[in-house]
Write an enzyme that holds these catalytic residues in place. Structure first.
Site, PDB file in Angstrom:
ATOM      1  N   ASP A  66       0.826  -1.217   0.000  1.00  0.00           N
ATOM      2  CA  ASP A  66       0.000   0.000   0.000  1.00  0.00           C
ATOM      3  C   ASP A  66       0.854   1.258   0.000  1.00  0.00           C
ATOM      4  O   ASP A  66       0.464   2.288   0.548  1.00  0.00           O
ATOM      5  CB  ASP A  66      -0.907   0.018   1.237  1.00  0.00           C
ATOM      6  CG  ASP A  66      -1.725  -1.252   1.367  1.00  0.00           C
ATOM      7  OD1 ASP A  66      -2.329  -1.653   0.365  1.00  0.00           O
ATOM      8  OD2 ASP A  66      -1.757  -1.838   2.461  1.00  0.00           O
ATOM      9  N   SER A 116       2.408   6.882   0.667  1.00  0.00           N
ATOM     10  CA  SER A 116       1.533   6.013   1.461  1.00  0.00           C
ATOM     11  C   SER A 116       0.140   6.112   0.874  1.00  0.00           C
ATOM     12  O   SER A 116      -0.423   7.208   0.799  1.00  0.00           O
ATOM     13  CB  SER A 116       1.508   6.453   2.924  1.00  0.00           C
ATOM     14  OG  SER A 116       0.493   5.766   3.626  1.00  0.00           O
ATOM     15  N   ARG A 117      -0.401   4.985   0.446  1.00  0.00           N
ATOM     16  CA  ARG A 117      -1.718   5.018  -0.199  1.00  0.00           C
ATOM     17  C   ARG A 117      -2.847   5.100   0.822  1.00  0.00           C
ATOM     18  O   ARG A 117      -4.012   5.163   0.447  1.00  0.00           O
ATOM     19  CB  ARG A 117      -1.882   3.798  -1.112  1.00  0.00           C
ATOM     20  CG  ARG A 117      -0.885   3.828  -2.255  1.00  0.00           C
ATOM     21  CD  ARG A 117      -1.122   2.789  -3.324  1.00  0.00           C
ATOM     22  NE  ARG A 117      -0.050   2.865  -4.313  1.00  0.00           N
ATOM     23  CZ  ARG A 117       0.994   2.047  -4.349  1.00  0.00           C
ATOM     24  NH1 ARG A 117       1.087   1.084  -3.469  1.00  0.00           N
ATOM     25  NH2 ARG A 117       1.928   2.201  -5.255  1.00  0.00           N
ATOM     26  N   VAL A 118      -2.510   5.081   2.105  1.00  0.00           N
ATOM     27  CA  VAL A 118      -3.520   5.310   3.146  1.00  0.00           C
ATOM     28  C   VAL A 118      -3.547   6.788   3.502  1.00  0.00           C
ATOM     29  O   VAL A 118      -4.585   7.378   3.741  1.00  0.00           O
ATOM     30  CB  VAL A 118      -3.225   4.448   4.392  1.00  0.00           C
ATOM     31  CG1 VAL A 118      -4.168   4.790   5.526  1.00  0.00           C
ATOM     32  CG2 VAL A 118      -3.342   2.968   4.045  1.00  0.00           C
TER      33      VAL A 118
END
Length: 504
Positions: free
Chosen positions: A339, A364-366
């Protein structure tokens, strides 16, 4: 005294009546050949893929190749005593390892057996090392942060509980240091940690353990070690063993963090096994299922919903690149599974920027979902400021004259860069990070000479923890950001600047 036949008959009947034994069904085969940790076995017609096989001398093997007239198995342990003609039995089980809180503070091998000289494990519960990852329906969105204590990460590349964040870079760029700092920073944060060492030398693992012990981190940490001197089979199963230990905490409603150091050596071990098992080689001689090797491991990291314990397992895999080549086979595989990635650059490391995190290539894909509100508010400006600085710095090398606005952006970027330099094994309190980043992004450091920024940061950190401890603790615990808190942060910075003689 003579015993009659009727008495003997009665005794036998009684014994037979009391005799209670379960029927055990086992296929029995014979070793045809053994070498390089691989055994060819004839006669195991009922063996299953991944089944545990029993060899002489309490040694076990793993059935990986089921062929028409034979089975090829990797031997988990010493194989020098195994000879042609030895008997091999199926067990009906797959590899299981001990799990539970009893493992905290211990160093175990790839089979979950203690290797720290502190006696046997008291755990009675075991789990299979290979399980199916939780489905989409059982998961929930990642919203709780994993505070690493590293300002550059917590501010710009946040990691959430249940996320899979790749740490990638060349050799000797500080990848393991990020893992160690993150684990040290979890003291008192209710996050159990598993550190999996794959293919490292035993001295390195011992140094890591000593660092944990010196910082009080072993009480909530398990080390799973498959060293360079261990067979490739143990290096292959070590990450799955660590994952099974972490899943125990996840499925118990608790939070766990697992660090795989590193999956490049894991892929090498699997390639070695596959080639000796005579599986067809593909790109770079890796077998065709090398993607599945890591995807089925990393997919097990998840944040579960309330109906499924509500626990989480966060994964921090490490991948080593060659000459900054992120487009190689294994790096691109793992980048596509995770992610986001924290990319460490050798040039930054050598120039003294440590941790050597490349802001442009790390993501960071969050994102902000994994940050507390105060950090989200103050750090949002930082990433854009640094990105602009890197761009301007590249062009300014060719410009003899710079306008005032460009010069101001370059000066701000230089100070922010220095602000993010951090010593190893010294995690920064979250409240201190928020106040420090606010000072950097809002211009409170513009009058501090660039070469004095680190000194200012260290002094400010000491000031906050000594004079404003309650306030910085409340920033982390309350997770709020409003005008009152912002005003108090400004007042705190002004107070320190007056005390240290920095111009407003």
């Amino acid at each position: 005294m003579a015993i009659s036949s009727s008495e003997i008959s009665e005794v036998i009947k009684q014994r037979l009546q009391d005799f209670d034994a379960e029927m055990v069904s086992a296929d029995v085969g014979r070793v045809i050949s053994v070498g390089d940790g691989i055994a060819q076995i004839y006669g195991l017609t009922g063996a299953m893929a991944g089944e545990l096989l029993q060899f002489p001398g309490d040694v076990f093997g793993l059935a990986l190749n089921l062929e028409e007239d034979q089975v090829r198995a990797v031997i988990l342990g010493a194989f020098e005593h195994i000879q042609e003609g030895d008997e091999v039995r199926t067990t009906g089980r797959i590899v299981e390892v001990p799990v539970g809180p009893q493992l905290l503070g211990r160093t175990v091998d790839a089979l979950g057996q203690p290797i720290d000289g502190k006696g046997p494990l008291e755990s009675s519960e075991t789990r299979p090392i290979e399980t199916i990852a939780p489905g989409v329906v059982t998961r929930q969105r990642v919203s709780e942060p994993v505070q690493t204590g590293i300002m550059a990460i917590d501010a710009m590349i946040p990691i959430g509980r249940g996320q899979r964040e790749l740490i990638i870079g060349d050799r000797q760029t500080g990848k393991t240091s990020i893992l160690i700092d993150t684990i040290i920073n979890q003291k008192g944060k209710n996050l159990f940690c598993i550190y999996v060492a794959i293919g490292q030398n035993a001295a390195s693992v011992a140094r890591v353990r000593k660092t944990f012990e010196d910082n009080g981190a072993m009480e909530y940490t398990v080390i799973v070690a498959a060293t360079a001197s261990d067979p490739a089979s143990l290096n292959y199963i070590a990450p799955y063993t660590g994952c099974a230990i972490g899943e125990y905490f996840r499925d118990s409603g608790q939070d766990a963090l697992i660090c795989y150091d590193d999956l490049t050596k894991h892929a090498w071990a699997y390639r070695e096994l596959s080639l000796t098992l005579r599986r067809p080689p593909g790109r770079e001689a890796y077998p065709g299922d090398v993607f599945y090797l890591h995807s089925r491991l990393l997919e097990r990291a998840a944040k579960l919903n309330a109906d499924n314990s509500g626990g989480s397992l966060t994964a921090l895999p490490v991948i080593e690149t060659q000459a900054n080549d992120v487009s190689a086979y294994i790096p691109t595989n793992v980048i596509s599974i995770t992610d986001g990635q924290i990319y460490l650059e050798a040039d930054l490391f050598n120039s003294g920027q440590r941790p050597a995190i490349s802001v442009g290539l790390s993501v960071s894909r969050v994102g902000g979902d994994a940050q507390i509100r105060s950090m989200n508010k103050v750090a949002g400006q930082m990433k854009s400021d640094l990105a602009q600085f890197r761009e301007l710095a590249a062009f300014s090398q060719f410009a003899s004259d710079l306008d005032a606005n460009t010069r101001r952006q370059l000066d701000r970027g230089q100070r922010l860069t220095q602000l993010l330099v951090q010593k190893q094994f010294e995690p920064v309190h979250t409240g201190v990070q928020v106040c420090t980043i606010y000072a950097g992004t809002r211009g409170f450091l513009d009058k501090v000479p660039v070469d004095k920024v680190r000194e200012w940061k260290n002094g400010f950190s000491r000031f906050l923890l000594a004079e404003r401890k309650t306030f910085v603790d409340s920033i982390e615990s309350d997770r709020k950001w409003d005008e009152d808190i912002e005003a108090k942060v400004k007042e705190t910075i002004d107070a320190f600047n007056r005390q240290s003689g920095v111009e407003a």
